[in-house]
Write a protein that holds these residues in place. Structure first.
Motif, PDB file in Angstrom:
ATOM      1  N   PRO A  17       0.814  -1.218   0.000  1.00 25.41           N
ATOM      2  CA  PRO A  17       0.000   0.000   0.000  1.00 25.41           C
ATOM      3  C   PRO A  17       0.847   1.269   0.000  1.00 25.41           C
ATOM      4  O   PRO A  17       0.554   2.216  -0.733  1.00 25.41           O
ATOM      5  N   GLU A  18       1.911   1.270   0.786  1.00 26.57           N
ATOM      6  CA  GLU A  18       2.801   2.432   0.835  1.00 26.57           C
ATOM      7  C   GLU A  18       3.562   2.590  -0.473  1.00 26.57           C
ATOM      8  O   GLU A  18       3.768   3.712  -0.960  1.00 26.57           O
ATOM      9  N   LEU A  19       3.984   1.470  -1.061  1.00 24.70           N
ATOM     10  CA  LEU A  19       4.727   1.543  -2.320  1.00 24.70           C
ATOM     11  C   LEU A  19       3.844   2.046  -3.454  1.00 24.70           C
ATOM     12  O   LEU A  19       4.256   2.897  -4.259  1.00 24.70           O
ATOM     13  N   MET A  20       2.617   1.562  -3.528  1.00 22.50           N
ATOM     14  CA  MET A  20       1.698   2.036  -4.576  1.00 22.50           C
ATOM     15  C   MET A  20       1.380   3.516  -4.393  1.00 22.50           C
ATOM     16  O   MET A  20       1.291   4.272  -5.371  1.00 22.50           O
ATOM     17  N   ALA A  21       1.229   3.945  -3.142  1.00 24.51           N
ATOM     18  CA  ALA A  21       0.975   5.364  -2.873  1.00 24.51           C
ATOM     19  C   ALA A  21       2.161   6.214  -3.314  1.00 24.51           C
ATOM     20  O   ALA A  21       1.984   7.308  -3.878  1.00 24.51           O
ATOM     21  N   MET A  22       3.377   5.717  -3.078  1.00 29.36           N
ATOM     22  CA  MET A  22       4.565   6.451  -3.493  1.00 29.36           C
ATOM     23  C   MET A  22       4.655   6.541  -5.009  1.00 29.36           C
ATOM     24  O   MET A  22       5.003   7.596  -5.569  1.00 29.36           O
TER      25      MET A  22
END
Length: 453
Positions: A17-22
């Motif tokens: 989730p954090e990687l996709m947001a980044m």
């Protein structure tokens, strides 16, 4: 600017989730045409994938294709960047990696000591098979690998894929440490240009330069650490877990004993193994902390967003914070894509970078990274203490890979006996047999035919 095809390998990871947001936040610098999640476990990935569909619809409407799959042909065909973060054996095996050594009075940690040894023997075959599959469908893709234990993985990929400069093995731990330095100095890690040497999870910062002025801030950082600064838990939104808080605050103790360079936090496992064991709970390790904390929290958030069908206008709306793990791998891709030649800490074959160290050693050093890959910055010879530490650790890593490739249990025993967190041969035998039994589904039955005395 051309839009690229990207695959995230390990699509069910709670880090995604954090990687996709980044990736969504950096779309101007790193435009993506097609984003795919790939995992071998469909059920686990589906939750992350459904969340990703909502995130991309709301925050990256320009993205032409977003999908998640277990089919390698779908995932890897025509890929420009593969962002790899797999965990062979998942967190259930991590728990065993941590608890089995502790049962025998040795450090229980997922990447260091006997735990990292076990994890490495699971990771290497999975990574090798994965790289072969990616290369089958996308021979020129950049493979940016976060999978641990990175040192053992890098030693193996060096042998199986010699000269493949588009495989970059990286770690976000030094970057997270620089975030703590930023707290000390009233800035962020993006204001620093580091110089660093060692092996993965086994290194030292020699300099921390201010990007604007060129001033080396390492002396000031040392002074603040030695003057009694302690890191706090953070704000209400981002609370640092107690185990990490203790790890960062232990840097000052290491620095008092070894003041020449700023240490990687993981050195505490090798330099103070007795302390680590004495302060560890053999029944509740870091794996349990994650299972009871972050894992539940992330999946609860994912399921709630899926139920709501949206992120914007909910308590889960994306903010401006930069997750270290996510931001580092995206920053690396951007530097490659735009030929920025920024400094990153990359695991590369030594080849004279550190002149008095084995040229075949996979060292973690400062590299300029652009469209042609990583170009390491040459260093002066390192002192006797550091040379001895590195050569001992590399011998352990090399024997671990030798033992795996040759199915040689004696070499695996030699590796554990060399590891500074184990040392004692009788203890190494007991740990090795317990690990063989625990990992038979991953290592195979070859090592079970001969028992240690």
């Amino acid at each position: 600017m051309k839009a690229h095809n990207v695959v995230i390998v390990g699509g069910g990871s709670i880090r995604n989730p954090e990687l996709m947001a980044m990736l969504a936040s950096q779309k101007e610098k790193f435009p993506i045409k097609r984003l795919v999640l790939y995992d071998i476990e469909a059920d686990r990935q589906e939750i992350v994938g459904k969340y990703g569909e909502i995130l991309m619809r709301e925050y990256y409407p320009e993205l032409e294709t977003f999908l998640y799959t277990t089919d390698p042909a779908v995932a890897f065909e025509g890929v420009d960047f593969a962002l790899v973060q797999i965990r062979a054996g998942k967190i259930t095996m991590r728990e065993k990696d941590e608890k089995i050594p502790l049962k025998h009075g040795c450090v229980g940690q997922e990447t260091c000591g006997a735990g990292g040894f076990a994890y490495g023997l699971r990771s290497v075959p999975a990574i090798i098979e994965l790289v072969k599959t990616i290369r089958k469908y996308s021979p020129e893709a950049w493979i940016l690998n976060y999978s641990n234990p990175a040192a053992i993985v890098a030693e193996a990929t060096k042998r199986v894929f010699p000269g493949d400069h588009r495989i970059l093995n990286i770690c976000d731990m030094p970057i997270a440490i620089m975030d703590r330095y930023g707290e000390l100095m009233g800035c962020t890690r993006l204001d620093f240009e580091p110089r660093y040497f060692g092996l993965n999870h086994f290194g030292w910062f020699t300099h921390v330069y201010d990007k604007k002025t060129g001033v080396d801030l390492a002396p000031a950082i040392k002074e603040k650490l030695l003057s009694g600064h302690t890191f706090g838990k953070g704000n209400e939104e981002h609370v640092m877990e107690q185990s990490w808080l203790e790890t960062y605050n232990f840097m000052a103790r290491m620095l008092r004993d070894y003041p020449e360079y700023l240490p990687n936090t993981y050195l505490k496992y090798y330099l103070y193994p007795d302390h680590v064991v004495e302060t560890s709970d053999p029944n509740y390790t870091r794996a349990n902390e994650i299972m009871d904390g972050k894992e539940k929290k992330v999946y609860s958030m994912l399921n709630e967003v899926i139920k709501l069908g949206k992120i914007k206008g909910t308590p889960y709306e994306l903010g401006s914070e930069r997750n270290v793990h996510a931001s580092y791998i995206v920053e690396l891709a951007i530097s490659i894509l735009n030929n920025e030649n920024n400094i990153f800490l990359i695991i590369v074959k030594n080849n004279g970078i550190i002149p008095n160290i084995d040229p075949d050693m996979m060292v973690e050093v400062a590299c300029r990274v652009g469209s042609n890959g990583a170009e390491a910055l040459a260093m002066e010879p390192v002192g006797t203490f550091y040379k001895g530490m590195m050569e001992n650790q590399y011998a352990y890593e090399k024997l671990t890979v030798d033992g795996l490739f040759e199915k040689d249990k004696t070499k695996l025993l030699q590796a554990l006996a060399l590891n500074r967190t184990v040392v004692d041969t009788d203890t190494a035998k007991k740990i090795l047999d317990d690990l063989i039994e625990a990992n038979v589904d991953f290592w195979g039955s070859e090592f079970t035919t001969v028992k240690n005395d």
